[in-house]
Write a protein that holds these residues in place. Structure first.
Motif, PDB file in Angstrom:
ATOM      1  N   THR A  45       0.837  -1.190   0.000  1.00  0.00           N
ATOM      2  CA  THR A  45       0.000   0.000   0.000  1.00  0.00           C
ATOM      3  C   THR A  45       0.877   1.247   0.000  1.00  0.00           C
ATOM      4  O   THR A  45       2.058   1.171  -0.349  1.00  0.00           O
ATOM      5  CB  THR A  45      -0.998  -0.079   1.187  1.00  0.00           C
ATOM      6  OG1 THR A  45      -1.855   1.039   1.144  1.00  0.00           O
ATOM      7  CG2 THR A  45      -0.305  -0.162   2.542  1.00  0.00           C
ATOM      8  N   TYR A  49      -0.374   1.519  11.309  1.00  0.00           N
ATOM      9  CA  TYR A  49       0.155   2.469  12.285  1.00  0.00           C
ATOM     10  C   TYR A  49      -0.742   2.518  13.528  1.00  0.00           C
ATOM     11  O   TYR A  49      -1.897   2.079  13.494  1.00  0.00           O
ATOM     12  CB  TYR A  49       0.248   3.871  11.657  1.00  0.00           C
ATOM     13  CG  TYR A  49       1.495   4.055  10.829  1.00  0.00           C
ATOM     14  CD1 TYR A  49       1.667   3.340   9.643  1.00  0.00           C
ATOM     15  CD2 TYR A  49       2.509   4.924  11.231  1.00  0.00           C
ATOM     16  CE1 TYR A  49       2.817   3.483   8.888  1.00  0.00           C
ATOM     17  CE2 TYR A  49       3.660   5.077  10.478  1.00  0.00           C
ATOM     18  CZ  TYR A  49       3.810   4.349   9.307  1.00  0.00           C
ATOM     19  OH  TYR A  49       4.956   4.490   8.558  1.00  0.00           O
ATOM     20  N   ARG A  85      -2.027  10.238   8.676  1.00  0.00           N
ATOM     21  CA  ARG A  85      -2.428  11.534   8.104  1.00  0.00           C
ATOM     22  C   ARG A  85      -3.044  12.433   9.170  1.00  0.00           C
ATOM     23  O   ARG A  85      -3.129  13.638   9.004  1.00  0.00           O
ATOM     24  CB  ARG A  85      -3.466  11.331   6.997  1.00  0.00           C
ATOM     25  CG  ARG A  85      -2.887  10.640   5.789  1.00  0.00           C
ATOM     26  CD  ARG A  85      -3.904  10.534   4.670  1.00  0.00           C
ATOM     27  NE  ARG A  85      -3.578   9.358   3.866  1.00  0.00           N
ATOM     28  CZ  ARG A  85      -4.113   9.083   2.703  1.00  0.00           C
ATOM     29  NH1 ARG A  85      -5.024   9.862   2.188  1.00  0.00           N
ATOM     30  NH2 ARG A  85      -3.760   8.009   2.049  1.00  0.00           N
TER      31      ARG A  85
HETATM   32  P1  ADP Z   1      -4.765   0.878  -0.878  1.00  0.00           P
HETATM   33  O1  ADP Z   1      -5.222   1.730  -2.005  1.00  0.00           O
HETATM   34  O2  ADP Z   1      -3.336   0.440  -1.008  1.00  0.00           O
HETATM   35  O3  ADP Z   1      -5.701  -0.262  -0.578  1.00  0.00           O
HETATM   36  P2  ADP Z   1      -5.867   2.418   1.294  1.00  0.00           P
HETATM   37  O4  ADP Z   1      -6.054   3.854   0.950  1.00  0.00           O
HETATM   38  O5  ADP Z   1      -7.077   1.536   1.237  1.00  0.00           O
HETATM   39  O6  ADP Z   1      -4.709   1.837   0.382  1.00  0.00           O
HETATM   40  O7  ADP Z   1      -5.200   2.262   2.738  1.00  0.00           O
HETATM   41  C1  ADP Z   1      -4.037   2.964   3.066  1.00  0.00           C
HETATM   42  C2  ADP Z   1      -4.382   4.252   3.807  1.00  0.00           C
HETATM   43  O8  ADP Z   1      -5.030   3.909   5.032  1.00  0.00           O
HETATM   44  C3  ADP Z   1      -3.191   5.070   4.252  1.00  0.00           C
HETATM   45  O9  ADP Z   1      -2.780   5.974   3.251  1.00  0.00           O
HETATM   46  C4  ADP Z   1      -3.671   5.767   5.519  1.00  0.00           C
HETATM   47  O10 ADP Z   1      -3.973   7.124   5.326  1.00  0.00           O
HETATM   48  C5  ADP Z   1      -4.954   5.036   5.878  1.00  0.00           C
HETATM   49  N1  ADP Z   1      -4.979   4.599   7.267  1.00  0.00           N
HETATM   50  C6  ADP Z   1      -6.012   4.769   8.133  1.00  0.00           C
HETATM   51  N2  ADP Z   1      -5.721   4.276   9.325  1.00  0.00           N
HETATM   52  C7  ADP Z   1      -4.476   3.741   9.241  1.00  0.00           C
HETATM   53  C8  ADP Z   1      -3.602   3.060  10.149  1.00  0.00           C
HETATM   54  N3  ADP Z   1      -3.969   2.835  11.417  1.00  0.00           N
HETATM   55  N4  ADP Z   1      -2.399   2.660   9.699  1.00  0.00           N
HETATM   56  C9  ADP Z   1      -2.011   2.892   8.436  1.00  0.00           C
HETATM   57  N5  ADP Z   1      -2.782   3.523   7.527  1.00  0.00           N
HETATM   58  C10 ADP Z   1      -3.993   3.942   7.916  1.00  0.00           C
END
Ligand code: ADP
Ligand code: ASP
Ligand code: MG
Length: 406
Positions: free
Chosen positions: A173, A179, A184
């Motif tokens: 991703t 995290y 963000r």
């Molecule tokens: P992908 O398109 O790779 O499936 P997503 O947008 O669905 O990615 O998921 C990644 C995003 O999730 C990150 O950019 C981040 O902003 C968000 N996010 C929300 N909560 C968390 C967390 N606890 N840890 C990591 N990312 C998180």
């Protein structure tokens, strides 16, 4: 030789250069002697763009046609990724969900995987190909195209890893892993090295959209360990696996946030058996997902019932709530959008006390008002005004020492 399933999300395949980056990573993995199945999402923004297009031609498109439309997003990416690999001298074949043998139930837009028959994947792997499979889609026994709910490519990857008994499933991703809170929102959030299925499941189903919650549920049920990591570097990510003794030592693993929620309060509900059942049956029949429910202590034969749902759902079911409230002879119905939920999650909560006290104290000291509270064995969730959710996240993150990994 190991068999690896790698899933690349929308941002990781967001433009031609990034697709070429994925192609290089996949080829490097194959050259190390592995068999590789790649699951890809639609390029970032494509699924949302298709939904917007549908709304421009119809105010109420059918779910069947939405599935036919949305599945094209992933279909574009599989072809482009296979082309990129082939042009670099590798051997890749693209497969739609149907070609990959993903059989689902017939509930359009949120189908469940009922079976995977990966005959074609195996054949192409045996011939030395990388298989590029479209995430998020499958087909019914009758050959209808279905999709698996937003974020469903995660589920495709986990389910294929399970069906193929893959040695590892890697979810690539745009962040380095899971995290302690959405990075963000909380800039000093820390990457978690290891997390139990139940913890990620609670986080994912309460707003941490880093993984689709159904995919984590599937991984837990079929014991599929996986790693969430970045497609933009080679850092180790977050390992998601079954609970182990060491994992219980950490009381709070992470904090998740869910915005765009709405609260409904039905006042003066007659306090007699069957009333709550009538209200919530009406909502269930309207397919609404209700989250936190609170019922006050009864005063002179009536009580107030409050519950939350996403604001989008409230728009759809407002009239159902008004009707059922009249039918059960309740009083006023108060509807309020602009609220959000903050959840503190950790399996260590089962054996440690004081988590609620710490959470309420830090929010109180920061002037954040708590409107509702709900708990499970490994989670405490509070409903707040949406305008205070970022501040609340930072307060709670600091109060539990999550940046320092306490
Ligand atoms: P992908 O398109 O790779 O499936 P997503 O947008 O669905 O990615 O998921 C990644 C995003 O999730 C990150 O950019 C981040 O902003 C968000 N996010 C929300 N909560 C968390 C967390 N606890 N840890 C990591 N990312 C998180
Ligand atoms: N493209 C789909 C979505 O945006 C599925 C996914 O990316 O996992 O929800
Ligand atoms: Mg995702």
């Amino acid at each position: 030789m190991a068999l690896l399933v790698q899933k690349y999300g929308g941002t990781s395949v967001g433009n031609p250069e990034r697709i070429q980056n994925v192609a290089r990573r996949v080829l490097a993995t194959q050259r190390e002697g592995n068999s590789v199945v790649v699951v890809v999402s639609a390029m970032s923004g494509v699924t949302d763009g298709l939904i917007k297009l549908a709304k421009e031609v119809s105010s109420a498109p059918t779910d069947r046609e939405m599935d036919v439309l949305l599945s094209t997003g992933e279909q574009t990416t599989i072809a482009l990724t296979a082309m990129a690999i082939n042009s670099m001298g590798g051997k890749a074949v693209s497969l739609t969900g149907a070609q990959a043998g993903i059989i689902t139930s017939g509930v359009h837009t949120k189908a469940k995987i009922s079976n995977i028959a990966p005959r074609q994947i195996r054949k192409f792997l045996d011939e030395g190909n990388v298989c590029i499979v479209a995430g998020f889609q499958g087909q019914t026994d009758e050959g209808q195209i279905t999709t698996l709910g937003r974020g469903g490519s995660d589920l495709t990857a986990i389910a294929i890893a399970s069906a193929l008994k893959a040695d590892m499933c890697e979810i690539y991703t745009d962040v380095d892993g899971v995290y302690t809170c959405d990075p963000r929102v909380v800039p000093d959030a820390r990457k978690i090295d290891v997390i139990a299925y139940d913890e990620l499941l609670e986080m994912a189903s309460s707003g941490s959209k880093v993984m689709q919650s159904r995919s984590v549920e599937f991984a837990k049920k079929f014991k599929v360990p996986f790693e969430v990591r970045s497609s933009f570097n080679n850092n180790r990510g977050t390992i998601v696996k079954e609970e182990s003794i060491g994992l219980e030592n950490v009381v709070v693993r992470g904090i998740s946030l869910e915005r765009k929620q709405a609260k409904v309060t039905i006042t003066h509900v007659p306090d007699k058996p069957g009333t709550a059942s009538r209200i919530f049956t009406a909502l269930a029949k309207a397919n609404v997902i209700i989250d936190v429910i609170v019922q006050n202590v009864s005063v002179s034969g009536t009580t107030d019932i409050s519950f939350t749902m996403s604001s989008d759902e409230l728009e759809k079911v407002g009239p159902v709530i008004d009707r059922i409230s009249k039918e059960v002879e309740a009083g006023e119905v108060l509807k309020k959008g602009g609220i959000a939920k903050l959840s503190v999650v950790g399996i260590g909560m089962r054996s440690h006390s004081g988590v609620a006290a710490t959470l309420f104290e830090c929010l109180g000291n920061g002037g954040v008002n708590i409107q509702m509270i709900s708990t499970s064995e490994i989670k405490i969730a509070v409903i707040l005004d949406e305008s205070q959710i970022d501040q609340a996240a930072k307060l709670a993150h600091a109060a539990f020492g999550l940046a320092e990994g306490k």
